[in-house]
Design an enzyme around this catalytic site. Structure first.
Site, PDB file in Angstrom:
ATOM      1  N   CYS A 137       0.843  -1.179   0.000  1.00  0.00           N
ATOM      2  CA  CYS A 137       0.000   0.000   0.000  1.00  0.00           C
ATOM      3  C   CYS A 137       0.880   1.230   0.000  1.00  0.00           C
ATOM      4  O   CYS A 137       2.087   1.155  -0.205  1.00  0.00           O
ATOM      5  CB  CYS A 137      -0.916   0.000   1.235  1.00  0.00           C
ATOM      6  SG  CYS A 137      -1.938  -1.490   1.394  1.00  0.00           S
ATOM      7  N   SER A 152      -5.553  -4.099  -1.898  1.00  0.00           N
ATOM      8  CA  SER A 152      -6.107  -5.169  -1.069  1.00  0.00           C
ATOM      9  C   SER A 152      -5.473  -6.509  -1.430  1.00  0.00           C
ATOM     10  O   SER A 152      -5.596  -6.986  -2.561  1.00  0.00           O
ATOM     11  CB  SER A 152      -7.632  -5.238  -1.249  1.00  0.00           C
ATOM     12  OG  SER A 152      -8.229  -4.020  -0.873  1.00  0.00           O
ATOM     13  N   ILE A 153      -4.834  -7.133  -0.438  1.00  0.00           N
ATOM     14  CA  ILE A 153      -4.177  -8.420  -0.612  1.00  0.00           C
ATOM     15  C   ILE A 153      -4.735  -9.444   0.364  1.00  0.00           C
ATOM     16  O   ILE A 153      -5.100 -10.558  -0.003  1.00  0.00           O
ATOM     17  CB  ILE A 153      -2.649  -8.292  -0.409  1.00  0.00           C
ATOM     18  CG1 ILE A 153      -2.060  -7.233  -1.344  1.00  0.00           C
ATOM     19  CG2 ILE A 153      -1.974  -9.644  -0.587  1.00  0.00           C
ATOM     20  CD1 ILE A 153      -2.154  -7.581  -2.810  1.00  0.00           C
ATOM     21  N   GLY A 166       2.712  -3.122   3.597  1.00  0.00           N
ATOM     22  CA  GLY A 166       3.506  -4.346   3.599  1.00  0.00           C
ATOM     23  C   GLY A 166       2.693  -5.566   3.975  1.00  0.00           C
ATOM     24  O   GLY A 166       1.466  -5.575   3.872  1.00  0.00           O
ATOM     25  N   ASP A 220      -3.433  -8.709   8.619  1.00  0.00           N
ATOM     26  CA  ASP A 220      -2.202  -8.691   9.411  1.00  0.00           C
ATOM     27  C   ASP A 220      -2.024  -7.365  10.138  1.00  0.00           C
ATOM     28  O   ASP A 220      -1.356  -7.301  11.175  1.00  0.00           O
ATOM     29  CB  ASP A 220      -0.989  -8.989   8.529  1.00  0.00           C
ATOM     30  CG  ASP A 220      -0.906  -8.109   7.292  1.00  0.00           C
ATOM     31  OD1 ASP A 220      -1.859  -7.353   7.010  1.00  0.00           O
ATOM     32  OD2 ASP A 220       0.126  -8.181   6.583  1.00  0.00           O
ATOM     33  N   ILE A 259       9.985 -11.262 -19.709  1.00  0.00           N
ATOM     34  CA  ILE A 259      10.003 -10.485 -20.949  1.00  0.00           C
ATOM     35  C   ILE A 259      11.280 -10.824 -21.699  1.00  0.00           C
ATOM     36  O   ILE A 259      12.291 -11.208 -21.114  1.00  0.00           O
ATOM     37  CB  ILE A 259       9.921  -8.963 -20.707  1.00  0.00           C
ATOM     38  CG1 ILE A 259      11.068  -8.479 -19.832  1.00  0.00           C
ATOM     39  CG2 ILE A 259       8.581  -8.583 -20.121  1.00  0.00           C
ATOM     40  CD1 ILE A 259      11.164  -6.965 -19.761  1.00  0.00           C
ATOM     41  N   SER A 286       9.696 -12.601  -6.167  1.00  0.00           N
ATOM     42  CA  SER A 286      10.913 -12.251  -6.895  1.00  0.00           C
ATOM     43  C   SER A 286      12.102 -12.984  -6.282  1.00  0.00           C
ATOM     44  O   SER A 286      12.096 -13.323  -5.100  1.00  0.00           O
ATOM     45  CB  SER A 286      11.128 -10.730  -6.829  1.00  0.00           C
ATOM     46  OG  SER A 286      12.450 -10.382  -7.152  1.00  0.00           O
ATOM     47  N   GLY A 287      13.151 -13.194  -7.069  1.00  0.00           N
ATOM     48  CA  GLY A 287      14.338 -13.885  -6.593  1.00  0.00           C
ATOM     49  C   GLY A 287      15.442 -12.977  -6.110  1.00  0.00           C
ATOM     50  O   GLY A 287      16.569 -13.437  -5.879  1.00  0.00           O
TER      51      GLY A 287
END
Length: 656
Positions: A2, A55-56, A80, A106, A304, A377-378
């Site tokens: 957010c 919103s997650i 977060g 959370d 990509i 992500s790595g």
């Protein structure tokens, strides 16, 4: 993921005015949270909190922010995710400290932890990425905090009698108290590092809260408050080196797979569609493999590709995706697609930022957001497990060079400089069929010049600073600047290790990773309203990585050895073993081609002189050498161009 913003003016204010100003700040962050927004203020205290929501978790109104604690004491705006918040609820329940829960967000969990344990203990118990502002209504105190590794941003600073804070500078710029005074010292840092390291920002009086820190400001002395750490990376380094993981290669691989797998599993929690970036390299392939192992349906993966084979990883990603059985999406980007992003960069990155991989990062984020709201992500694997070539260089070139007398080092440097970079490139190109793979270098001429510089240095720390610098003497370029000290130049911040390679890894994890890599990913993804998560940066993975001996990270001239062993359990090594490529674009050629006129206008000598931020002569010299093909100055020039483009947009009223 957010966006938050707010201010605290100690003389109070009218409720309508506070609301209007907070909403103006919030509107600048709509891209970070398009799903909901909210404002809360206390006119007597002069405090206002604003929030934009992506919103997650808990998509219901129970997840709305600003959020009040159950007892009404605290109000929070939070950006977060707390990945172990369900475990925290169980701990609160066991201690008979759990409230009657209103939802399953959370943020609500964190507020309950604050009420039961206090802020610092709650943060130490939390696993996650976050930045937040917490107002204590009883104590009339404000607390700002940021996650351990710096995944989420938080700016703050006093402007007159008003404290401003927010996820991005553009929110602070919307408040009438903001004063846009450029800090020349910070500009010097930008030229050296391609970014502006915390705690500095491009503006005087505005700072970034450092990772792992909180700032508690009581009402009676808010301006005297200083950030304090609740978790320190160097302590994790020290603890790991003091209690190393004594295990066979197989057992060490088991330990890493279990810990990283737990982090991946926790970060797959979401009430919205989820996927992952996949380049086909070691880091992203490992994260995707562990995700797929924990999923009953194909994971969505995204990559990509570029038509230029020297910059294209799409074929590698496709092969890994096929083996793992993911639902894979790829998009081949044309040069005009990437070039079209450039005008957006000064708005996307609210202070000047010079890492050109910002362009492909935005493009893959834009592609990913079309199908999912969260992407793993790595990032972090290189810094934790020895993946960058400079760590290998530290163990070979630097250590060998130190065995030579100073006179011999200077003579070797002279020989390297005797040939132009273009001549070195031609030589290596001709010898390419005869050279082992590790000697088949990209831009060997520029590397030869860099090695010549390195041979004349006096210490390992100077060697690393040289490698980490674009402009070696930025105060010569920025009139009136005095380059501030940073973690790289502060002896007391030095990681507790005698190994140069490990020292470099620890410094990268505290500087390059949060100030460049994570800034790039956050801003580029948030510009498309995409949440990114980084399992490698779960602090428990970080702490385990520092228990792993260096011999299990770098082995046989290859970095990330242990991480590779985890991946080989899921993907055949022949699918992922290839020279490290990086996430790049052909910027050197673009600056001589389609970007030439744009860059020439920004680097016009009279313009540079009139604006007064740069000495024109050394910049023009590099520009001429680059155009003539004598040297590749793409990185140095791009950083200057990004400041110039940012300055032009802010001067003409774009985001300021």
């Amino acid at each position: 993921m957010c966006g938050l913003a707010g201010f605290w003016q100690r003389h109070g204010g009218a409720a309508d005015t506070l609301q209007q100003q907070a909403r103006a700040m919030s509107r600048r962050l709509r891209h970070r949270g398009p799903d909901d927004d909210g404002v809360w203020c206390d006119e007597a205290a002069g405090i206002a909190l604003a929030h934009r929501r992506l919103s997650i978790l808990d998509l219901s109104p129970a997840g709305h922010q600003p959020m009040h604690s159950a007892d009404g004491r605290h109000v929070i705006v939070f950006n977060g995710e707390i990945y172990n918040h369900r475990e925290l609820r169980e701990r609160l329940r066991a201690e008979h400290a759990a409230p009657a829960w209103r939802g399953h967000s959370d943020t609500e969990t964190l507020l309950a932890c604050f009420a039961a344990w206090g802020v610092e203990r709650s943060l130490q118990a939390s696993v996650g990425m976050f930045a937040f502002a917490l107002w204590d209504r009883r104590e009339r105190a404000l607390t700002l905090a940021r996650d351990r590794m710096g995944e989420k941003p938080l700016y703050y600073g006093w402007q007159g009698d008003t404290l401003l804070f927010g996820s991005e500078l553009k929110a602070l710029q919307a408040h009438p108290a903001f004063r846009a005074t450029i800090d020349r010292d910070a500009l010097a840092l930008l030229l050296r590092h391609d970014c502006i390291p915390a705690p500095h920002s491009i503006y005087h009086g505005i700072f970034k809260l450092r990772p792992g820190h909180l700032l508690h400001m009581p009402a009676d002395r808010p301006r005297q408050a200083q950030p304090t750490p609740y978790w320190q990376f160097n302590e994790a380094v020290s603890a790991g080196l003091d209690a190393p993981l004594v295990a066979s290669d197989a057992d060490a691989t088991d330990a890493l797979e279990a810990q990283l797998g737990e982090a991946v599993g926790a970060q797959m929690l979401a009430d919205v569609p989820l996927g992952a970036f996949l380049s086909g390299g070691i880091d992203s392939s490992t994260v995707v493999a562990l995700m797929q192992a924990r999923s009953s349906r194909p994971i969505r993966t995204f990559t990509i590709g570029f038509s230029d084979g020297g910059y294209d990883e799409a074929a590698h990603a496709r092969t890994v995706a096929s083996h793992l059985g993911t639902e894979h999406t790829e998009l081949y980007v044309q040069p005009e697609d990437a070039l079209a992003v450039i005008p957006r960069l000064p708005e996307m990155f609210c202070e000047p930022f010079g890492d050109s991989s910002q362009i492909p990062t935005f493009l893959i984020s834009q592609l990913t957001r079309r199908q999912v709201t969260v992407a793993l992500s790595g990032d972090g694997g290189d810094e934790l497990f020895g993946g960058y070539n400079r760590y290998l260089t530290a163990r070979t070139t630097w250590e060998k060079a130190q065995r030579l007398p100073p006179l011999a080092r200077r003579a070797a440097a002279g020989l390297l400089r005797a040939m132009t970079p273009a001549a070195w490139d031609r030589l290596f190109d001709g010898l390419k069929p005869l050279l082992p793979r590790r000697w088949q270098l990209a831009t060997p001429g520029d590397k030869a010049q860099k090695l010549a510089d390195v041979l004349t240095l006096s210490s390992g720390q100077a060697f690393f600073l040289n490698l980490a610098s674009q402009w070696q003497d930025p105060t010569r370029i920025v009139p009136g600047a005095r380059e501030p000290s940073t973690l790289l130049t502060t002896p007391e911040a030095s990681p507790p290790t005698d190994s140069l390679a490990q020292w470099m890894m620890a410094m990268d994890a505290q500087t390059y990773l949060p100030d460049d890599i994570l800034v790039k990913v956050d801003r580029a993804a948030m510009a498309s309203s995409l949440e990114t998560r980084v399992p490698m940066l779960d602090h428990r993975v970080v702490e385990l990585a520092w228990r792993v001996p260096l011999s299990q990270k770098i082995r046989h001239g290859q970095g990330k050895w242990l991480l590779r062993q985890v991946l080989y359990r899921h993907v055949p090594r022949e699918l992922v073993e290839r020279p490290k490529m990086g996430f790049a674009i052909p910027l050197d050629r673009w600056l001589r081609g389609p970007l030439r006129d744009w860059a020439e206008a920004l680097l016009d000598e009279r313009r540079l002189q009139q604006e007064g931020y740069f000495q024109a002569a050394p910049i023009r010299q590099k520009w001429k050498e680059h155009q003539a093909g004598r040297r590749n100055w793409q990185h140095q020039l791009w950083t200057v161009l990004m400041f110039q483009a940012w300055l032009e947009r802010n001067r003409t009223g774009g985001s300021a």
